[in-house]
Design an enzyme around this catalytic site. Structure first.
Site, PDB file in Angstrom:
ATOM      1  N   ILE A   8     -82.160  -4.097 -15.597  1.00  0.00           N
ATOM      2  CA  ILE A   8     -83.532  -3.996 -15.114  1.00  0.00           C
ATOM      3  C   ILE A   8     -83.729  -5.077 -14.055  1.00  0.00           C
ATOM      4  O   ILE A   8     -83.833  -6.259 -14.358  1.00  0.00           O
ATOM      5  CB  ILE A   8     -84.538  -4.176 -16.267  1.00  0.00           C
ATOM      6  CG1 ILE A   8     -84.243  -3.171 -17.374  1.00  0.00           C
ATOM      7  CG2 ILE A   8     -85.968  -4.021 -15.754  1.00  0.00           C
ATOM      8  CD1 ILE A   8     -84.938  -3.479 -18.672  1.00  0.00           C
ATOM      9  N   GLY A   9     -83.735  -4.666 -12.795  1.00  0.00           N
ATOM     10  CA  GLY A   9     -83.854  -5.601 -11.696  1.00  0.00           C
ATOM     11  C   GLY A   9     -85.282  -5.750 -11.216  1.00  0.00           C
ATOM     12  O   GLY A   9     -86.222  -5.198 -11.792  1.00  0.00           O
ATOM     13  N   ASN A  10     -85.445  -6.495 -10.111  1.00  0.00           N
ATOM     14  CA  ASN A  10     -86.776  -6.719  -9.553  1.00  0.00           C
ATOM     15  C   ASN A  10     -87.344  -5.475  -8.895  1.00  0.00           C
ATOM     16  O   ASN A  10     -88.562  -5.280  -8.868  1.00  0.00           O
ATOM     17  CB  ASN A  10     -86.712  -7.857  -8.523  1.00  0.00           C
ATOM     18  CG  ASN A  10     -86.499  -9.208  -9.177  1.00  0.00           C
ATOM     19  OD1 ASN A  10     -87.302  -9.644  -9.984  1.00  0.00           O
ATOM     20  ND2 ASN A  10     -85.406  -9.868  -8.826  1.00  0.00           N
ATOM     21  N   SER A  12     -85.522  -2.136  -9.111  1.00  0.00           N
ATOM     22  CA  SER A  12     -85.004  -0.878  -9.630  1.00  0.00           C
ATOM     23  C   SER A  12     -84.387  -1.085 -11.002  1.00  0.00           C
ATOM     24  O   SER A  12     -84.103  -2.216 -11.408  1.00  0.00           O
ATOM     25  CB  SER A  12     -83.950  -0.274  -8.683  1.00  0.00           C
ATOM     26  OG  SER A  12     -82.792  -1.094  -8.653  1.00  0.00           O
ATOM     27  N   VAL A  13     -84.210   0.028 -11.710  1.00  0.00           N
ATOM     28  CA  VAL A  13     -83.543   0.028 -13.007  1.00  0.00           C
ATOM     29  C   VAL A  13     -82.263   0.842 -12.870  1.00  0.00           C
ATOM     30  O   VAL A  13     -82.281   1.972 -12.385  1.00  0.00           O
ATOM     31  CB  VAL A  13     -84.441   0.634 -14.112  1.00  0.00           C
ATOM     32  CG1 VAL A  13     -83.690   0.723 -15.441  1.00  0.00           C
ATOM     33  CG2 VAL A  13     -85.708  -0.187 -14.273  1.00  0.00           C
ATOM     34  N   ALA A  95     -80.009 -12.999 -15.469  1.00  0.00           N
ATOM     35  CA  ALA A  95     -79.023 -12.177 -16.166  1.00  0.00           C
ATOM     36  C   ALA A  95     -78.075 -11.496 -15.195  1.00  0.00           C
ATOM     37  O   ALA A  95     -76.869 -11.361 -15.472  1.00  0.00           O
ATOM     38  CB  ALA A  95     -79.739 -11.132 -17.030  1.00  0.00           C
ATOM     39  N   ASP A  96     -78.593 -11.079 -14.037  1.00  0.00           N
ATOM     40  CA  ASP A  96     -77.743 -10.398 -13.064  1.00  0.00           C
ATOM     41  C   ASP A  96     -76.694 -11.339 -12.483  1.00  0.00           C
ATOM     42  O   ASP A  96     -75.550 -10.929 -12.235  1.00  0.00           O
ATOM     43  CB  ASP A  96     -78.592  -9.783 -11.955  1.00  0.00           C
ATOM     44  CG  ASP A  96     -79.500 -10.792 -11.253  1.00  0.00           C
ATOM     45  OD1 ASP A  96     -79.761 -11.873 -11.828  1.00  0.00           O
ATOM     46  OD2 ASP A  96     -79.960 -10.496 -10.137  1.00  0.00           O
ATOM     47  N   THR A 120     -82.566  -8.137  -3.982  1.00  0.00           N
ATOM     48  CA  THR A 120     -83.873  -8.676  -3.632  1.00  0.00           C
ATOM     49  C   THR A 120     -83.727 -10.077  -3.053  1.00  0.00           C
ATOM     50  O   THR A 120     -84.389 -10.454  -2.088  1.00  0.00           O
ATOM     51  CB  THR A 120     -84.782  -8.707  -4.870  1.00  0.00           C
ATOM     52  OG1 THR A 120     -84.886  -7.386  -5.412  1.00  0.00           O
ATOM     53  CG2 THR A 120     -86.163  -9.204  -4.511  1.00  0.00           C
ATOM     54  N   THR A 175     -89.341  -6.002  20.235  1.00  0.00           N
ATOM     55  CA  THR A 175     -89.747  -6.762  19.044  1.00  0.00           C
ATOM     56  C   THR A 175     -89.074  -6.211  17.802  1.00  0.00           C
ATOM     57  O   THR A 175     -88.614  -6.974  16.935  1.00  0.00           O
ATOM     58  CB  THR A 175     -91.274  -6.730  18.897  1.00  0.00           C
ATOM     59  OG1 THR A 175     -91.868  -7.348  20.042  1.00  0.00           O
ATOM     60  CG2 THR A 175     -91.713  -7.471  17.648  1.00  0.00           C
TER      61      THR A 175
END
Length: 248
Positions: A8-10, A12-13, A95-96, A120, A175
């Site tokens: 379970i990331g920031n 996505s899962v 954890a990651d 992230t 830009t």
């Protein structure tokens, strides 16, 4: 029999399904209901849950009753891992990051290895040849850099990340081009500089690249670089096996 690991990331899962030591399916971008459906379909013997975004215990409550064996909640500061941990503040370690280090040590046993995780955040994590996780660095990821340039200025637009095969010239002639060059080429220069600094201390260092934005950096990094998109899932599986008797 199958085992399942849930990352379970920031943003996505991700779920990985293992048959023995083989990763037979990897699915990302899931929501809670989809995860429950996958658990029902795969019927795993055991499940490991790792989270950097919300409490893993909440996910365990959602999934209890669907797993006949053990649901292991991976806590880097307390869960045993097949790696010595020299991090000074293990309770604050993501954890990651630790799972990626375990995966790298399993792929390259007895060798100095740097994990470059482009998610992230842009993270470096060092595992030395004696099987010790040493720590590393955390910097802003590609998407975070683009958002910061938009939110902390008055007129710079918020840009999406380009396709992995998009050409981003060093000299941006607009830009938009200048923003993309600063973010992508700047992050690549940063990563290459960090790798070079690590290699001064560890001449035989190997570099493993992972993370959702890894394809955007892969072609811009000085080799040799080994791309392993499933690295964190592999590490989580190793941690599960280390803690639970898993039928193979």
């Amino acid at each position: 029999m199958h085992t399942l690991v849930l990352d379970i990331g920031n943003t996505s899962v991700k779920v990985g399904c293992f048959a023995g030591e083989a990763l037979v399916e990897m699915v990302g971008g899931l929501v809670a209901g989809e995860v429950e459906a996958l658990v029902r379909r795969w019927a795993p013997q055991h499940l490991l849950i790792a989270s950097v975004a919300e409490e893993a215990a909440r996910w365990a409550l959602r999934l209890q009753g669907l797993v006949p064996g053990r649901i292991l909640l991976f806590e880097p500061g307390t869960t045993p891992v097949p790696l010595r941990n020299a991090y000074a503040t293990p309770l604050t370690l993501g954890a990651d990051r630790l799972a990626g280090a375990v995966g790298a040590a399993a792929l390259r046993p007895g060798r100095d290895t740097l994990v470059l995780d482009a998610g992230t955040a842009l993270k470096c994590d060092l595992v030395t040849a004696d099987g010790t996780y040493r720590g590393g660095s955390i910097g802003p990821g590609l998407g975070m850099r683009l958002r910061a340039l938009h939110e902390y200025t008055g007129r710079l637009p918020l840009l999406p990340l380009p396709a992995p095969d998009a050409t981003v010239p060093l000299v941006g002639d607009s830009t938009v081009g200048a923003l993309l060059s600063g973010v992508l080429n700047g992050a690549a220069a940063e990563a290459n500089g960090l790798v070079a600094a690590y290699r001064q201390q560890y001449p035989a260092l190997g570099v493993v690249l992972t993370g959702g934005d890894a394809p955007l950096l892969a072609a811009r990094l000085a080799g040799p670089i080994f791309a392993v998109p499933e690295l964190v899932l592999l590490g989580l599986y190793r941690i599960l096996v280390y803690n639970v008797e898993v039928e193979r």
